[in-house]
Design an enzyme around this catalytic site. Sequence first.
Site, PDB file in Angstrom:
ATOM      1  N   LYS A 200       0.855  -1.184   0.000  1.00 54.99           N
ATOM      2  CA  LYS A 200       0.000   0.000   0.000  1.00 54.99           C
ATOM      3  C   LYS A 200       0.890   1.234   0.000  1.00 54.99           C
ATOM      4  O   LYS A 200       1.707   1.424   0.910  1.00 54.99           O
ATOM      5  CB  LYS A 200      -0.899  -0.015   1.229  1.00 54.99           C
ATOM      6  CG  LYS A 200      -1.756   1.235   1.356  1.00 54.99           C
ATOM      7  CD  LYS A 200      -2.731   1.115   2.506  1.00 54.99           C
ATOM      8  CE  LYS A 200      -3.538   2.379   2.679  1.00 54.99           C
ATOM      9  NZ  LYS A 200      -4.484   2.276   3.794  1.00 54.99           N
ATOM     10  N   LYS A 253      -2.145  -1.503  -3.895  1.00 52.90           N
ATOM     11  CA  LYS A 253      -3.031  -0.356  -3.797  1.00 52.90           C
ATOM     12  C   LYS A 253      -2.232   0.936  -3.831  1.00 52.90           C
ATOM     13  O   LYS A 253      -1.255   1.021  -3.092  1.00 52.90           O
ATOM     14  CB  LYS A 253      -3.804  -0.465  -2.476  1.00 52.90           C
ATOM     15  CG  LYS A 253      -4.669   0.724  -2.166  1.00 52.90           C
ATOM     16  CD  LYS A 253      -5.220   0.608  -0.783  1.00 52.90           C
ATOM     17  CE  LYS A 253      -5.959   1.908  -0.503  1.00 52.90           C
ATOM     18  NZ  LYS A 253      -6.355   2.023   0.855  1.00 52.90           N
TER      19      LYS A 253
HETATM   20  C1  PBG Z   1      -7.421   3.179   5.744  1.00 52.37           C
HETATM   21  C2  PBG Z   1      -7.689   3.122   4.288  1.00 52.37           C
HETATM   22  C3  PBG Z   1      -7.514   4.128   3.313  1.00 52.37           C
HETATM   23  C4  PBG Z   1      -8.016   3.592   2.119  1.00 52.37           C
HETATM   24  C5  PBG Z   1      -8.416   2.297   2.385  1.00 52.37           C
HETATM   25  N1  PBG Z   1      -8.186   2.021   3.734  1.00 52.37           N
HETATM   26  C6  PBG Z   1      -7.047   5.514   3.436  1.00 52.37           C
HETATM   27  C7  PBG Z   1      -5.655   5.809   3.789  1.00 52.37           C
HETATM   28  O1  PBG Z   1      -4.795   4.937   3.928  1.00 52.37           O
HETATM   29  O2  PBG Z   1      -5.411   7.005   3.984  1.00 52.37           O
HETATM   30  C8  PBG Z   1      -8.099   4.307   0.806  1.00 52.37           C
HETATM   31  C9  PBG Z   1      -9.170   3.814  -0.122  1.00 52.37           C
HETATM   32  C10 PBG Z   1      -9.487   4.718  -1.263  1.00 52.37           C
HETATM   33  O3  PBG Z   1      -8.848   5.771  -1.495  1.00 52.37           O
HETATM   34  O4  PBG Z   1     -10.428   4.374  -1.995  1.00 52.37           O
HETATM   35  N2  PBG Z   1      -6.121   3.163   6.146  1.00 52.37           N
END
Ligand code: PBG
Length: 329
Positions: A200, A253
């Site tokens: 991520k 992601k």
């Molecule tokens: C929580 C999380 C996030 C997303 C999914 N889980 C936000 C982040 O990490 O700031 C993003 C999902 C999206 O942008 O559609 N940590």
Amino acid sequence: MSMPLFPTTRLRRLRASATLRDLVRETELNVRDLIYPLFIAEGMNVQQEIGAMPGQFRWSVDRLPRIVEKIVAAKIPAVLLFGVLEPASKDELGSASWHDNGVVQQAIRTIKRLAPELVVITDVCLCEYTSHGHCGVVRDGRVLNDATLELLARQAVSHARAGADIVAPSDMMDGRVAAIRTALDREGFTDTPILAYAAKFASGFYGPFREAAASAPQFGDRRGYQMDPANAREALREIELDIAEGADLVMVKPALAYLDVIARARARFDVPLVAYNVSGEYSMVKAAAANGWIDEQRIVMEILTAIKRAGADVIITYHALDVAKAMSQ
Ligand code: PBG
């Protein structure tokens, strides 16, 4: 491998009709491979459109039947749940995230009652529940890794107890998959799979989500735990470690700016690979379409097909309902 040149070889021969093109198509998008994200809000009678994500809503638990009915009718197999809390419900540790009667726990029970076959996946993270908006425990302005693990494990167990089919940690702390696996097993949830947000990245593409979930960090940013967008080899190490810790599925992601990472992960690992077509990717398409600049349906199909072609088995996407509708026509 050598191939005869023109005029013996003419690649246009197999493009001559729609039937021929269908016959030789390499990548097929399927609604069965899509996961639809849902934002669950506190309170009653909430069905509030998210400004930066036209067509997506925050839902209170009592309103869920409306959307669950649509998801089931569209034959979308799975949902991914996020809790959205009022500031007053948040605290330093994000303790509302592991309450038996938290919004996500209530939503899980409601959805499993309405549609037992629908796979319910839960995002396991603290940022939607902490007053500071970070994904872990904060002390002296630092996000602590090891102290966070126990809280994530507690949250994951409480989701499993409420009936979640899969838990999906998205915090990017080191060691969380092992911590969650151990806790789930200890509590008897040996059959609950873990979908790890393994690679991520610290991405600007999460902007609209943070509006949706009111989860923006109140100070600093997430670069101390999410990955540097420049690093693909490190992404493979993240994925390898999560698999070693017991992840059943792994995720890359965001998706679109990271197709190379998806392709490399596919080549290297044999676990199911999930890609998250995130909020910013959705909002850009919606904004351009609203201006009449692009053909939305065509572009969405092209984007999702590209994510599959790169190697993803499963795609999490806010476009899921629209795609299902388009594909059933
Ligand atoms: C929580 C999380 C996030 C997303 C999914 N889980 C936000 C982040 O990490 O700031 C993003 C999902 C999206 O942008 O559609 N940590």
